[in-house]
Design an enzyme around this catalytic site. Structure first.
Site, PDB file in Angstrom:
ATOM      1  N   LYS A  83       0.802  -1.232   0.000  1.00 13.88           N
ATOM      2  CA  LYS A  83       0.000   0.000   0.000  1.00 13.88           C
ATOM      3  C   LYS A  83       0.836   1.284   0.000  1.00 13.88           C
ATOM      4  O   LYS A  83       0.431   2.291  -0.578  1.00 13.88           O
ATOM      5  CB  LYS A  83      -0.934   0.017   1.213  1.00 13.88           C
ATOM      6  CG  LYS A  83      -2.171  -0.839   1.052  1.00 13.88           C
ATOM      7  CD  LYS A  83      -3.083  -0.670   2.253  1.00 13.88           C
ATOM      8  CE  LYS A  83      -4.425  -1.294   1.992  1.00 13.88           C
ATOM      9  NZ  LYS A  83      -5.398  -1.020   3.054  1.00 13.88           N
ATOM     10  N   ASP A 107     -10.060   3.717   1.718  1.00 16.09           N
ATOM     11  CA  ASP A 107     -10.233   3.079   3.035  1.00 16.09           C
ATOM     12  C   ASP A 107     -10.889   4.024   4.056  1.00 16.09           C
ATOM     13  O   ASP A 107     -11.827   3.644   4.754  1.00 16.09           O
ATOM     14  CB  ASP A 107      -8.884   2.616   3.596  1.00 16.09           C
ATOM     15  CG  ASP A 107      -8.446   1.271   3.020  1.00 16.09           C
ATOM     16  OD1 ASP A 107      -9.305   0.490   2.581  1.00 16.09           O
ATOM     17  OD2 ASP A 107      -7.228   1.013   3.010  1.00 16.09           O
TER      18      ASP A 107
HETATM   19  P1  NAP Z   1      -0.190  -1.753  10.575  1.00 13.39           P
HETATM   20  O1  NAP Z   1       0.158  -0.602   9.703  1.00 13.39           O
HETATM   21  O2  NAP Z   1       0.742  -2.904  10.671  1.00 13.39           O
HETATM   22  O3  NAP Z   1      -0.465  -1.154  12.068  1.00 13.39           O
HETATM   23  C1  NAP Z   1      -0.684  -2.041  13.136  1.00 13.39           C
HETATM   24  C2  NAP Z   1      -1.104  -1.260  14.371  1.00 13.39           C
HETATM   25  O4  NAP Z   1      -1.428  -2.222  15.391  1.00 13.39           O
HETATM   26  C3  NAP Z   1      -0.012  -0.360  14.953  1.00 13.39           C
HETATM   27  O5  NAP Z   1      -0.607   0.760  15.551  1.00 13.39           O
HETATM   28  C4  NAP Z   1       0.627  -1.271  16.009  1.00 13.39           C
HETATM   29  O6  NAP Z   1       1.251  -0.537  17.071  1.00 13.39           O
HETATM   30  C5  NAP Z   1      -0.590  -1.977  16.552  1.00 13.39           C
HETATM   31  N1  NAP Z   1      -0.240  -3.251  17.155  1.00 13.39           N
HETATM   32  C6  NAP Z   1       0.160  -4.384  16.523  1.00 13.39           C
HETATM   33  N2  NAP Z   1       0.394  -5.356  17.435  1.00 13.39           N
HETATM   34  C7  NAP Z   1       0.138  -4.815  18.661  1.00 13.39           C
HETATM   35  C8  NAP Z   1       0.185  -5.323  19.996  1.00 13.39           C
HETATM   36  N3  NAP Z   1       0.548  -6.577  20.258  1.00 13.39           N
HETATM   37  N4  NAP Z   1      -0.146  -4.494  21.017  1.00 13.39           N
HETATM   38  C9  NAP Z   1      -0.524  -3.216  20.760  1.00 13.39           C
HETATM   39  N5  NAP Z   1      -0.590  -2.680  19.524  1.00 13.39           N
HETATM   40  C10 NAP Z   1      -0.275  -3.470  18.482  1.00 13.39           C
HETATM   41  O7  NAP Z   1      -1.598  -2.416  10.142  1.00 13.39           O
HETATM   42  P2  NAP Z   1      -2.808  -1.650   9.423  1.00 13.39           P
HETATM   43  O8  NAP Z   1      -2.698  -1.814   7.956  1.00 13.39           O
HETATM   44  O9  NAP Z   1      -2.922  -0.297  10.009  1.00 13.39           O
HETATM   45  O10 NAP Z   1      -4.065  -2.563   9.864  1.00 13.39           O
HETATM   46  C11 NAP Z   1      -4.553  -2.526  11.207  1.00 13.39           C
HETATM   47  C12 NAP Z   1      -5.839  -3.352  11.301  1.00 13.39           C
HETATM   48  O11 NAP Z   1      -6.878  -2.742  10.533  1.00 13.39           O
HETATM   49  C13 NAP Z   1      -5.695  -4.783  10.766  1.00 13.39           C
HETATM   50  O12 NAP Z   1      -6.390  -5.637  11.637  1.00 13.39           O
HETATM   51  C14 NAP Z   1      -6.397  -4.736   9.433  1.00 13.39           C
HETATM   52  O13 NAP Z   1      -6.953  -5.994   9.066  1.00 13.39           O
HETATM   53  C15 NAP Z   1      -7.498  -3.722   9.728  1.00 13.39           C
HETATM   54  N6  NAP Z   1      -8.008  -3.076   8.510  1.00 13.39           N
HETATM   55  C16 NAP Z   1      -9.318  -3.274   8.214  1.00 13.39           C
HETATM   56  C17 NAP Z   1      -9.841  -2.695   7.081  1.00 13.39           C
HETATM   57  C18 NAP Z   1     -11.289  -2.923   6.759  1.00 13.39           C
HETATM   58  O14 NAP Z   1     -11.691  -2.708   5.610  1.00 13.39           O
HETATM   59  N7  NAP Z   1     -12.100  -3.309   7.728  1.00 13.39           N
HETATM   60  C19 NAP Z   1      -9.040  -1.904   6.234  1.00 13.39           C
HETATM   61  C20 NAP Z   1      -7.691  -1.711   6.580  1.00 13.39           C
HETATM   62  C21 NAP Z   1      -7.184  -2.319   7.723  1.00 13.39           C
HETATM   63  P3  NAP Z   1       2.828  -0.179  17.041  1.00 13.39           P
HETATM   64  O15 NAP Z   1       2.963   1.116  16.280  1.00 13.39           O
HETATM   65  O16 NAP Z   1       3.186  -0.069  18.456  1.00 13.39           O
HETATM   66  O17 NAP Z   1       3.514  -1.330  16.349  1.00 13.39           O
END
Ligand code: NAP
Length: 292
Positions: free
Chosen positions: A75, A111
């Site tokens: 992305k 998104d």
């Molecule tokens: P990302 O860029 O990898 O960000 C992950 C986030 O989760 C960061 O803020 C990270 O914090 C936090 N995190 C991960 N493991 C953690 C833990 N053990 N304890 C506390 N915080 C934790 O991922 P993303 O692309 O933003 O996606 C995030 C979520 O949104 C995913 O579940 C994804 O499936 C969902 N999503 C859904 C849609 C939809 O259409 N419904 C669209 C996009 C994304 P740190 O900064 O501390 O690492």
């Protein structure tokens, strides 16, 4: 596909680039909407390894693929490889939809607007003037923050495990939205007080996908009118949603956001909106078939 579901020499090709891509629900939603609208096009998955992204884009250009979605892990890295970025992609710092406009690949991001649309539809929540707590500061949170600010929220508190990332995210938007109170801080035992006057709490972390609770977050102090949205949609009922419902709060998972971002992408590619609820119905049928 066209109304007879026949692929002809005129059938246009769309798809999704990701790695892995086998779990993606976008082909199910997009093909159902194409079929319903009798658009002569097909939507297919493309698994592209990170080191093949540039070559894949050359191939898609050469083949005249008309448009595609982009998912993890491409992305952000795809941005400099495209010909043009729409403001939605620049502000979100990520691309989830590409339109091939006469050979020019134009990156968009649907998104964040998908989230705002789902909040209205699934939680009857118009975010204008709201106080929002956003948990997480990754790519999904960034897209959400932009869309929430554009939709006129009053304030956003970003809670994140890594506090520097939350502060960095907030810092990059302060000058664009000076009228909105933005604050980034740690997701820890002190978070409770910060949620005590929130109208809406959104989980934008990956916590919940494997049934994890969000350590450091308690819903006990949320006001009774507050609503809870979890971007995670698989499993459909995360520990956060269960907590919210046990507290009597209105809550929804991220399936509506997935559908809404797909509807917006469909409109960008085909110039028409998909039939009402067709993507949602296709997903329900898919899940029911998988359960049987
Ligand atoms: P990302 O860029 O990898 O960000 C992950 C986030 O989760 C960061 O803020 C990270 O914090 C936090 N995190 C991960 N493991 C953690 C833990 N053990 N304890 C506390 N915080 C934790 O991922 P993303 O692309 O933003 O996606 C995030 C979520 O949104 C995913 O579940 C994804 O499936 C969902 N999503 C859904 C849609 C939809 O259409 N419904 C669209 C996009 C994304 P740190 O900064 O501390 O690492």
């Amino acid at each position: 596909m066209n109304d007879k579901s026949v692929i002809t020499g005129k059938t246009r090709i769309y798809g999704i680039l990701g790695c892995p891509v086998t779990h993606s629900l976008s082909p199910v939603m997009q093909n159902a909407a194409l079929h319903e609208a009798a658009v002569d096009a097909i939507y297919v998955p493309f698994c592209v390894e990170p080191d093949q992204l540039s070559a894949a884009l050359s191939g898609l250009r050469a083949l005249g693929v008309c448009g595609f979605n982009v998912t993890i892990p491409h992305k952000t890295v795809i941005m400099p490889l495209l010909d043009k970025l729409a403001p939605s992609a620049v502000q979100a710092g990520a691309v989830n939809t590409v339109v091939n406009q006469g050979g020019q690949l134009i990156g968009h991001n649907t998104d964040g607007d998908g989230l705002v649309r789902s909040l209205v539809k699934d939680l009857n929540c118009d975010v204008g003037g709201s106080k929002v707590v956003l948990v997480g500061a990754g790519g999904a949170a960034r897209g959400a923050l932009v869309a929430l600010c554009r939709a006129g929220v009053k304030s956003v508190v970003v809670l994140n495990r890594t506090v520097a990332v939350a502060e960095g995210l907030i810092g990059s938007f302060r000058s664009s939205f000076p009228q909105i109170m933005l604050h980034g801080t740690a997701l820890d035992g002190q978070s409770g007080q910060l949620v005590s006057d929130a109208d809406l709490l959104i989980n934008a972390t990956s916590l919940g996908m494997a049934g994890e609770k969000i350590d450091g977050l308690t819903l006990a102090l949320l006001p009774d009118h507050a609503k809870v949205y979890d971007m995670v949609y698989n499993p459909p009922l995360t520990p956060l949603l269960l907590d919210a419902r046990n507290r009597g709060l209105q809550a929804a998972n991220g399936l509506g956001m997935l559908v809404a971002q797909g509807e917006l992408a469909f409109s960008l590619w085909h110039g028409i909106a998909p039939a009402n609820d067709i993507m949602q119905k296709a997903l329900s049928a898919f899940f029911n078939a998988a359960k049987a």
